[in-house]
Write an enzyme that holds these catalytic residues in place. Structure first.
Site, PDB file in Angstrom:
ATOM      1  N   SER A  46       0.846  -1.200   0.000  1.00 45.20           N
ATOM      2  CA  SER A  46       0.000   0.000   0.000  1.00 45.20           C
ATOM      3  C   SER A  46       0.875   1.240   0.000  1.00 45.20           C
ATOM      4  O   SER A  46       2.009   1.214   0.485  1.00 45.20           O
ATOM      5  CB  SER A  46      -0.889   0.020   1.250  1.00 45.20           C
ATOM      6  OG  SER A  46      -1.583  -1.193   1.378  1.00 45.20           O
TER       7      SER A  46
HETATM    8  C1  LIG Z   1      -3.201  -4.619  -0.702  1.00 45.34           C
HETATM    9  S1  LIG Z   1      -2.424  -6.137  -0.299  1.00 45.34           S
HETATM   10  C2  LIG Z   1      -1.889  -5.867   1.369  1.00 45.34           C
HETATM   11  C3  LIG Z   1      -0.864  -4.812   1.520  1.00 45.34           C
HETATM   12  C4  LIG Z   1      -0.027  -4.944   2.765  1.00 45.34           C
HETATM   13  N1  LIG Z   1      -0.656  -4.292   3.866  1.00 45.34           N
HETATM   14  C5  LIG Z   1       1.338  -4.335   2.513  1.00 45.34           C
HETATM   15  O1  LIG Z   1       1.553  -3.169   2.862  1.00 45.34           O
HETATM   16  O2  LIG Z   1       2.157  -5.025   1.927  1.00 45.34           O
HETATM   17  C6  LIG Z   1      -3.793  -7.231   0.009  1.00 45.34           C
HETATM   18  C7  LIG Z   1      -3.392  -8.643   0.367  1.00 45.34           C
HETATM   19  O3  LIG Z   1      -4.558  -9.316   0.832  1.00 45.34           O
HETATM   20  C8  LIG Z   1      -4.446 -10.684   0.482  1.00 45.34           C
HETATM   21  N2  LIG Z   1      -5.781 -11.311   0.557  1.00 45.34           N
HETATM   22  C9  LIG Z   1      -6.771 -11.358  -0.362  1.00 45.34           C
HETATM   23  N3  LIG Z   1      -7.843 -12.036   0.119  1.00 45.34           N
HETATM   24  C10 LIG Z   1      -7.517 -12.410   1.370  1.00 45.34           C
HETATM   25  C11 LIG Z   1      -8.187 -13.139   2.383  1.00 45.34           C
HETATM   26  N4  LIG Z   1      -9.424 -13.608   2.201  1.00 45.34           N
HETATM   27  N5  LIG Z   1      -7.535 -13.363   3.548  1.00 45.34           N
HETATM   28  C12 LIG Z   1      -6.277 -12.910   3.759  1.00 45.34           C
HETATM   29  N6  LIG Z   1      -5.591 -12.210   2.831  1.00 45.34           N
HETATM   30  C13 LIG Z   1      -6.195 -11.956   1.666  1.00 45.34           C
HETATM   31  C14 LIG Z   1      -3.838 -10.641  -0.913  1.00 45.34           C
HETATM   32  O4  LIG Z   1      -3.228 -11.874  -1.239  1.00 45.34           O
HETATM   33  C15 LIG Z   1      -2.860  -9.466  -0.780  1.00 45.34           C
HETATM   34  O5  LIG Z   1      -1.569  -9.924  -0.475  1.00 45.34           O
END
Ligand SMILES: C[S@@+](CC[C@H](N)C(=O)[O-])C[C@H]1O[C@@H](n2cnc3c(N)ncnc32)[C@H](O)[C@@H]1O
Length: 292
Positions: free
Chosen positions: A108
């Protein structure tokens, strides 16, 4: 890198100064310290896509080894998220720019990571559940506030969870990194005082409301019919429900099972409100909802 090029610590300071303009550090000095303490560049993969397509309609790839200065500057641009995965890994950075906009993981942007923590307002002794570990960057920021051992972070993709745990461990952060579906929360560690989701939802998962302590706080991106997400806050009531509101416009990828769209009316959105618009001859503008 050229001799005069600013290093990561300089760029982190510069980035913090940029974020300060939004007021997210106001009355939360811990957040500025946390931001300055976490080396964001160590959470960013060597090759990433920029989130803005070029004139050719393709998302460019930045490679740390080929363009170290540009890569580092992009890491510390306050409003730039970097895309770390497209189409669940089916598209690879090695193959160069792509027009595929199915972003499935990212780090992000600094301003939004800080904004979310500003609204989460964690206290030093809080137990925190994070959904969507991604690179682990927000997890490290949380660890700076509450201690990483009080953080559980859930990532649905095994490889991403493992890589994040490695990066965090190398910097001395030891949160519990769980590979699971975050829509189920993580019952074993409940109750939590705070829940931060860095992945968007269309519907608030019921497990989140059950696992966060009554009066605790959930911060999550919530999809809206307005072609953007809203940063939402919610306080669980201890009965499986909760109340809250919408704070700001954000844009996030959606949890795996909530990628398919549902009709907005099934998600509780009201019909498009009937607004009246008046502009005076002096140019002052006023919008009001009409009385029905
Ligand atoms: C926008 S990224 C997160 C960014 C993180 N906070 C960072 O700064 O690196 C969203 C993440 O959520 C994960 N994701 C998607 N669906 C999910 C779920 N049901 N449970 C857990 N993680 C999930 C994706 O694989 C992805 O890595």
């Amino acid at each position: 890198m050229t001799a005069s090029a600013p290093g990561p610590a300089d760029l982190r300071e510069e980035c913090a100064a940029g974020i300060s303009r939004y007021g997210y550090f106001d009355e939360q000095e811990w957040l500025r310290h946390a931001f300055l303490a976490v080396p964001r560049e160590q959470f960013v993969p060597r090759r990433v896509w920029l989130p803005k397509a070029g004139e050719d309609g393709r998302y460019p790839v930045l490679d740390r080894d080929d363009q170290p200065e540009q890569w580092l500057r992009a890491v510390y641009r306050p409003l730039t998220a970097l895309i770390t995965q497209i189409a669940d890994g089916a598209v690879r950075t090695e193959d160069g720019p792509t027009s595929n906009s199915d972003f499935t993981s990212s780090i992000s942007c600094p301003a939004v990571a800080v904004q979310m923590l500003h609204h989460l307002h964690p206290q030093p002794e809080d137990r925190v559940l994070e959904i969507g570990t991604g690179t682990g960057y927000s997890t490290a920021l949380l660890g700076e506030r509450v201690g990483a051992d009080r953080v559980v972070t859930v990532e649905i993709q095994q490889a991403l969870a493992e890589r994040a745990a490695e990066r965090l461990g190398a910097l001395g952060y030891r949160p519990r990194v769980v590979c699971a579906d975050g829509e189920q929360g993580w019952e074993t560690g409940a109750p939590y005082d705070r829940l931060l989701s860095t992945v968007g939802v269309r519907e608030i998962p019921p497990a989140w409301l059950r696992q966060v302590t009554p009066g605790g706080l959930i911060i999550t991106p919530l999809a809206t019919p307005m072609h953007c997400d809203a940063l939402a806050w919610l306080r669980p009531d201890g009965q499986g429900g909760g109340g809250g509101g919408l704070i700001d416009t954000v844009y996030f990828m959606k949890t795996l099972s909530q990628r398919p769209r549902k009709p907005w009316r099934e998600l509780g959105w009201p019909r498009w409100p009937d607004w009246s618009l008046t502009v005076t001859s002096e140019g002052s503008q006023r919008l009001r909802t009409r009385d029905r």
